[in-house]
Each structure stands twice: as structure tokens, then as C-alpha cells.
Design a protein around this motif. Structure first.
Motif, PDB file in Angstrom:
ATOM      1  N   LEU A  55      42.443  47.040  55.525  1.00 50.11           N
ATOM      2  CA  LEU A  55      43.799  47.280  56.022  1.00 50.11           C
ATOM      3  C   LEU A  55      43.733  47.679  57.481  1.00 50.11           C
ATOM      4  O   LEU A  55      43.087  48.669  57.835  1.00 50.11           O
ATOM      5  N   GLU A  56      44.405  46.915  58.340  1.00 46.46           N
ATOM      6  CA  GLU A  56      44.433  47.249  59.774  1.00 46.46           C
ATOM      7  C   GLU A  56      45.727  47.995  60.099  1.00 46.46           C
ATOM      8  O   GLU A  56      46.708  47.889  59.351  1.00 46.46           O
ATOM      9  N   PRO A  57      45.736  48.746  61.200  1.00 50.12           N
ATOM     10  CA  PRO A  57      46.909  49.597  61.494  1.00 50.12           C
ATOM     11  C   PRO A  57      48.216  48.804  61.630  1.00 50.12           C
ATOM     12  O   PRO A  57      49.286  49.341  61.347  1.00 50.12           O
ATOM     13  N   ASP A  58      48.121  47.527  62.051  1.00 46.63           N
ATOM     14  CA  ASP A  58      49.364  46.748  62.205  1.00 46.63           C
ATOM     15  C   ASP A  58      49.866  46.172  60.874  1.00 46.63           C
ATOM     16  O   ASP A  58      50.786  45.352  60.844  1.00 46.63           O
ATOM     17  N   GLY A  59      49.258  46.588  59.756  1.00 43.63           N
ATOM     18  CA  GLY A  59      49.724  46.128  58.441  1.00 43.63           C
ATOM     19  C   GLY A  59      49.029  44.862  57.958  1.00 43.63           C
ATOM     20  O   GLY A  59      49.282  44.399  56.848  1.00 43.63           O
ATOM     21  N   GLN A  60      48.164  44.260  58.813  1.00 49.30           N
ATOM     22  CA  GLN A  60      47.426  43.060  58.376  1.00 49.30           C
ATOM     23  C   GLN A  60      46.417  43.432  57.291  1.00 49.30           C
ATOM     24  O   GLN A  60      45.745  44.462  57.395  1.00 49.30           O
ATOM     25  N   ASN A  61      46.320  42.574  56.271  1.00 50.16           N
ATOM     26  CA  ASN A  61      45.313  42.766  55.224  1.00 50.16           C
ATOM     27  C   ASN A  61      44.328  41.607  55.259  1.00 50.16           C
ATOM     28  O   ASN A  61      44.751  40.462  55.306  1.00 50.16           O
ATOM     29  N   SER A  62      43.036  41.888  55.217  1.00 50.33           N
ATOM     30  CA  SER A  62      42.031  40.834  55.035  1.00 50.33           C
ATOM     31  C   SER A  62      41.305  41.168  53.750  1.00 50.33           C
ATOM     32  O   SER A  62      40.861  42.306  53.560  1.00 50.33           O
ATOM     33  N   ILE A  63      41.207  40.181  52.870  1.00 50.69           N
ATOM     34  CA  ILE A  63      40.703  40.472  51.512  1.00 50.69           C
ATOM     35  C   ILE A  63      39.532  39.555  51.167  1.00 50.69           C
ATOM     36  O   ILE A  63      39.570  38.351  51.437  1.00 50.69           O
ATOM     37  N   ILE A  64      38.493  40.140  50.597  1.00 47.24           N
ATOM     38  CA  ILE A  64      37.378  39.360  50.049  1.00 47.24           C
ATOM     39  C   ILE A  64      37.351  39.623  48.551  1.00 47.24           C
ATOM     40  O   ILE A  64      37.343  40.788  48.124  1.00 47.24           O
ATOM     41  N   ILE A  65      37.349  38.547  47.748  1.00 46.91           N
ATOM     42  CA  ILE A  65      37.331  38.734  46.285  1.00 46.91           C
ATOM     43  C   ILE A  65      35.990  38.291  45.717  1.00 46.91           C
ATOM     44  O   ILE A  65      35.469  37.229  46.078  1.00 46.91           O
ATOM     45  N   ILE A  66      35.440  39.117  44.855  1.00 41.50           N
ATOM     46  CA  ILE A  66      34.208  38.781  44.132  1.00 41.50           C
ATOM     47  C   ILE A  66      34.616  38.633  42.658  1.00 41.50           C
ATOM     48  O   ILE A  66      34.995  39.616  42.011  1.00 41.50           O
ATOM     49  N   GLY A  67      34.582  37.405  42.161  1.00 44.30           N
ATOM     50  CA  GLY A  67      35.094  37.130  40.811  1.00 44.30           C
ATOM     51  C   GLY A  67      34.344  37.903  39.730  1.00 44.30           C
ATOM     52  O   GLY A  67      34.941  38.412  38.788  1.00 44.30           O
ATOM     53  N   GLY A  68      33.013  37.990  39.860  1.00 44.44           N
ATOM     54  CA  GLY A  68      32.199  38.727  38.892  1.00 44.44           C
ATOM     55  C   GLY A  68      32.520  38.342  37.450  1.00 44.44           C
ATOM     56  O   GLY A  68      32.625  37.158  37.114  1.00 44.44           O
ATOM     57  N   ALA A  69      32.700  39.360  36.606  1.00 40.44           N
ATOM     58  CA  ALA A  69      32.910  39.127  35.164  1.00 40.44           C
ATOM     59  C   ALA A  69      34.229  38.421  34.858  1.00 40.44           C
ATOM     60  O   ALA A  69      34.422  37.951  33.736  1.00 40.44           O
ATOM     61  N   ASN A  70      35.151  38.354  35.822  1.00 42.06           N
ATOM     62  CA  ASN A  70      36.366  37.573  35.577  1.00 42.06           C
ATOM     63  C   ASN A  70      36.048  36.084  35.497  1.00 42.06           C
ATOM     64  O   ASN A  70      36.718  35.331  34.786  1.00 42.06           O
ATOM     65  N   MET A  71      35.026  35.669  36.251  1.00 43.72           N
ATOM     66  CA  MET A  71      34.723  34.242  36.354  1.00 43.72           C
ATOM     67  C   MET A  71      33.462  33.834  35.598  1.00 43.72           C
ATOM     68  O   MET A  71      33.293  32.668  35.273  1.00 43.72           O
ATOM     69  N   ARG A  72      32.562  34.807  35.348  1.00 44.90           N
ATOM     70  CA  ARG A  72      31.273  34.463  34.732  1.00 44.90           C
ATOM     71  C   ARG A  72      31.084  35.186  33.408  1.00 44.90           C
ATOM     72  O   ARG A  72      31.687  36.212  33.157  1.00 44.90           O
ATOM     73  N   GLY A  73      30.203  34.597  32.573  1.00 43.87           N
ATOM     74  CA  GLY A  73      29.827  35.280  31.337  1.00 43.87           C
ATOM     75  C   GLY A  73      30.766  35.017  30.176  1.00 43.87           C
ATOM     76  O   GLY A  73      30.607  35.612  29.108  1.00 43.87           O
ATOM     77  N   TRP A  74      31.792  34.158  30.367  1.00 47.58           N
ATOM     78  CA  TRP A  74      32.670  33.827  29.236  1.00 47.58           C
ATOM     79  C   TRP A  74      31.911  32.913  28.281  1.00 47.58           C
ATOM     80  O   TRP A  74      31.138  32.054  28.711  1.00 47.58           O
ATOM     81  N   PRO A  75      32.136  33.053  26.987  1.00 46.82           N
ATOM     82  CA  PRO A  75      31.486  32.123  26.055  1.00 46.82           C
ATOM     83  C   PRO A  75      32.061  30.707  26.239  1.00 46.82           C
ATOM     84  O   PRO A  75      33.182  30.553  26.737  1.00 46.82           O
ATOM     85  N   GLU A  76      31.274  29.718  25.864  1.00 48.22           N
ATOM     86  CA  GLU A  76      31.756  28.326  25.973  1.00 48.22           C
ATOM     87  C   GLU A  76      33.063  28.164  25.181  1.00 48.22           C
ATOM     88  O   GLU A  76      34.048  27.648  25.687  1.00 48.22           O
ATOM     89  N   LYS A  77      33.001  28.654  23.929  1.00 40.20           N
ATOM     90  CA  LYS A  77      34.215  28.634  23.093  1.00 40.20           C
ATOM     91  C   LYS A  77      34.694  30.070  22.929  1.00 40.20           C
ATOM     92  O   LYS A  77      33.899  30.957  22.587  1.00 40.20           O
ATOM     93  N   VAL A  78      35.983  30.278  23.160  1.00 39.93           N
ATOM     94  CA  VAL A  78      36.545  31.623  23.078  1.00 39.93           C
ATOM     95  C   VAL A  78      36.329  32.207  21.675  1.00 39.93           C
ATOM     96  O   VAL A  78      36.435  31.489  20.681  1.00 39.93           O
ATOM     97  N   ARG A  79      36.015  33.509  21.618  1.00 38.87           N
ATOM     98  CA  ARG A  79      35.741  34.169  20.342  1.00 38.87           C
ATOM     99  C   ARG A  79      36.933  34.073  19.381  1.00 38.87           C
ATOM    100  O   ARG A  79      38.089  34.223  19.798  1.00 38.87           O
TER     101      ARG A  79
END
Ligand SMILES: Nc1ncnc2c1ncn2[C@@H]1O[C@H](COP(=O)(O)OP(=O)(O)OP(=O)(O)O)[C@@H](O)[C@H]1O
Ligand SMILES: [K+]
Length: 375
Positions: free
Chosen positions: A156-180
């Protein structure tokens, strides 16, 4: 307030007073609405005593999606390549569209399940605590060892600008091939299933198809990754909920004016989605049902706009809760607009999610001022 409650004969009636009573449910760890009470000047109070109807309004909202640790750092400026800068302040808060929406539903005292993945780490525990505090059932929250909990670094910069980096982690990896199977079972018993686009499409598709096969309505919030939405997903979705820029990206069409928006929405209908719930920021929202006139809903004025973070998640989740509980589509729009107007008055996302009583009070105050929330 114009809200609607479904009576035993199955008709929808306009009510001038709509209230919810609550019962402490030990299984859900939070208060849950047990019935809608209907009263108007002309009609004595009647209650939804039909067990079939009350069972339906108590069906859980199942939110399938992402959970992140949002790491906020307040900096004077972004570091140059190779440079180290000191932040003025920083904090780590639970977030992610899925967790936000689940917490919103829980805070509104509706029975809620969150289906998602966290890593076996401190960020995961932060998210678990936030969901638990929000009254969300955690039985279907999986802890995976293959990936860290997803996180976002928000600069967060003082002028209200936001710069964001997202790391998917467990949201994107480690899901089973077929949902439980047990996760799919939860979906089949839901009142509504709510999805976003921060987990793999193939997972969303499996949940959406399971819900569709069980006759459970699916709402897809278009927020998250920016790529096209797979056809299989769109075909299993009942309501697609984008904001203006997401609608523009999805259709490749301009969305500056209401006429342009209407044409873009028609393209979504051609893509296979019959209902579009469009979020328009301070301009409000609109629900387009294929072949019908759009329902438009003005934003309900906030006492002070402090931070709009989480407004979209609050709006979509509150709409979903109202839908499960049998409000008309217009009633759902009003309830969602009231919840979102409370959200923008408070800093942060989960910290700004409103309680049900506050939403009902906001709706009553709109009525008392003689304003119509719709236009
Ligand atoms: N300034 C405001 N005052 C009152 N209500 C607002 C305001 N801004 C947004 N809202 C409400 O919140 C709803 C959702 O906001 P918005 O359209 O910004 O969602 P979004 O773009 O998905 O948001 P997000 O930034 O959370 O992704 C709006 O439809 C409106 O009802
Ligand atoms: K907020």
C-alpha cells in the motif's frame, strides 16, 4: 423495505415487516435463522411453520473456494530492483474470496460450509481461526502438505495505490484429481453453492456439475483469475456474478453505458448463463434474467465510505444467503446492497462483514426515510 416471504401455499407475498428469529444451534457453533416471520398492516403475523419450507431456508450455503493470508505492508514507495526498503507498518489478515464469502454468510447467521484447502502452517491456522470466529463449519476444510497456504502480499502506497502479488499455494495445488465423495455430498445437500475463480477450474467444474445434478443452484462470482471461463463451468452455473470490468473481459465488449452492458449480458446468455448478477460499485447492481426486464438496484448510501475492500464478496454472499432463505430476487438484491453498504463503512475485508441485525436495521432505515432502494 420490500421483502418477500414464502407462505405455506407456495406464493410469494410482499411483507412490510420481515424479521428473523434465531436459535442457538450447537452443530453450527452460531445462531441460525429458524424461521421468517411475516406481518403486515392487513394481515396478522403468520409464520413459516411448514417444516418443508423451514428445512429449505436452513439448508446450508456451501462456499467452495480460496483462502489466503493477506500480508499488508505500508510503504512510502515500491522498492527498485535489488533494493531493500523498510515498511512503515504491516499486518497479516485472513482473506481470499472464498473465505471472505464464507465468513460473510456465517456472520449473517446462516449455516455455512467452506470447502477449500490450506497448508499445514501458521497462515493456515490464521484462516481456520477467522472462519471459526465467523461461524463457518470447517469439516470440509482440508489441510494439504503439498503446498503452503495461499497468500497475497499487498503493498500500500501513501497515494492509495495497491500493488499485489498472489501466491496460489494450497488454493491451486494439492487438490485430488477427483473431488472427494464427502465434499460432493455436502454440495448435494446445500441450499446454494457459491464459487469464485481462485481455485483450479477443473475443481469448480466438478462441484458445479455435482450441484447441478442434485438440483442445487450454483452462483459463480467471476472474480479471481482473468482467463476465459470454461464452457463446462458456465453450463453448470445458474447465476454468474461479474463486476463491470469482469463482464467486459469475459465478453470482449464495452460496458460503459447500460445499453452496452445489456448487449454484453446478452452475449453471456448466448454462452449459456441465464442469470447475470452485475455489481456496479457505487452505482449499485442489476440482475438480468434471460428474456426478462433487468431488475436494477441502487447502492444504499453508506454513512461514510471508508474502504470498499470486500464489498463485492459481501454483496455476492449476502445475495446467496437471501436466495437460500426464500426472498424474491428483488428482495435478494436489496438485502445484498444493504450488507455491502455496511461493509464499505469499515476498513478491511473480513473485519467489515456485517451481522444480520445490522443489515435488517439498514433496510429498515431505508424504508423509514421513504426511499426506494431500487430505481
Ligand atoms: N460507495 C459505496 N456505497 C454504498 N455501497 C457500495 C459502494 N461501493 C460498492 N457498494 C456496494 O457493493 C456492491 C459491490 O461492489 P463492487 O461493484 O465494487 O464489487 P466488486 O467490484 O466485485 O468489488 P471488490 O473490490 O470487492 O472486488 C455494489 O453493488 C454496491 O451495492
Ligand atoms: K471494507
Amino acid at each position: 423495505m420490500r421483502a418477500f416471504s414464502q407462505l405455506q401455499n407456495g406464493h410469494f407475498c410482499t411483507s412490510s415487516l420481515l424479521s428473523f428469529c434465531f436459535s442457538a444451534d450447537p452443530n453450527h457453533g452460531s445462531n441460525v435463522p429458524c424461521r421468517l416471520t411475516f406481518a403486515s398492516a392487513a394481515t396478522p403475523a403468520a409464520t413459516l411453520s411448514s417444516s418443508a419450507v423451514s428445512a429449505d431456508i436452513n439448508k446450508p450455503l456451501v462456499v467452495v473456494g480460496s483462502a489466503n493470508a493477506d500480508i499488508y505492508v505500508e510503504i512510502d514507495r515500491l522498492p527498485k530492483q535489488g533494493e531493500t526498503v523498510a515498511a512503515r507498518d504491516g499486518q497479516t489478515l485472513a482473506g481470499g474470496k472464498g473465505a471472505n464469502q464464507a465468513c460473510c454468510s456465517g456472520r449473517l447467521a446462516h449455516p455455512t460450509y467452506f470447502v477449500g484447502q490450506i497448508g499445514d502452517d501458521a497462515h493456515g491456522r490464521l484462516i481456520e481461526d477467522a472462519l471459526r470466529l465467523g461461524g463457518v463449519r470447517l469439516d470440509r476444510l482440508a489441510r494439504v502438505v503439498a503446498a503452503p497456504t495461499g497468500f497475497a502480499v499487498v503493498m500500500l502506497e501513501p497515494d492509495g495505490q495497491n500493488s499485489i502479488i498472489i501466491i496460489g499455494g494450497a488454493n491451486m495445488r494439492g487438490w485430488p484429481e477427483k473431488v472427494r465423495g464427502e465434499d460432493l455430498e455436502i454440495v448435494a445437500t446445500a441450499g446454494v453453492v457459491l464459487l469464485q475463480r481462485e481455485i483450479p477450474d477443473r475443481i469448480n467444474i466438478q462441484f458445479a456439475e455435482a450441484a447441478k445434478n442434485a438440483g442445487v443452484p450454483v452462483i459463480l462470482d467471476a472474480g479471481g483469475v482473468e482467463g476465459p471461463i470454461p464452457d463446462e463451468l458456465l453450463k453448470a452455473v445458474d447465476i454468474l456474478s461479474p463486476n463491470e470490468s469482469e463482464l467486459e473481459r469475459l465478453t470482449g465488449m464495452p460496458t460503459e453505458t447500460f445499453d452496452e452492458i445489456t448487449l454484453a449480458v446478452m452475449k453471456c446468455h448466448e454462452m449459456g448463463v441465464k442469470k447475470i448478477l452485475l455489481k456496479l460499485g457505487s452505482k449499485g447492481s442489476a440482475l438480468f434474467v434471460e428474456g426478462e426486464k433487468a431488475l436494477r438496484q441502487a447502492a444504499i448510501p453508506a454513512s461514510e465510505v471508508v474502504d470498499t475492500t470486500g464489498a463485492g464478496d459481501t454483496f455476492t454472499a449476502a445475495f446467496a444467503v437471501a436466495l437460500v432463505e426464500g426472498l424474491s430476487l428483488k428482495g435478494c438484491l436489496e438485502f445484498a446492497a444493504a450488507a455491502a453498504s455496511l461493509c464499505v463503512e469499515v476498513k478491511g475485508a473480513i473485519a467489515s462483514l456485517p451481522e444480520r441485525t445490522a443489515v435488517l436495521e439498514r433496510l429498515q432505515s431505508v424504508d423509514a426515510k421513504g426511499r426506494h432502494a431500487s430505481y
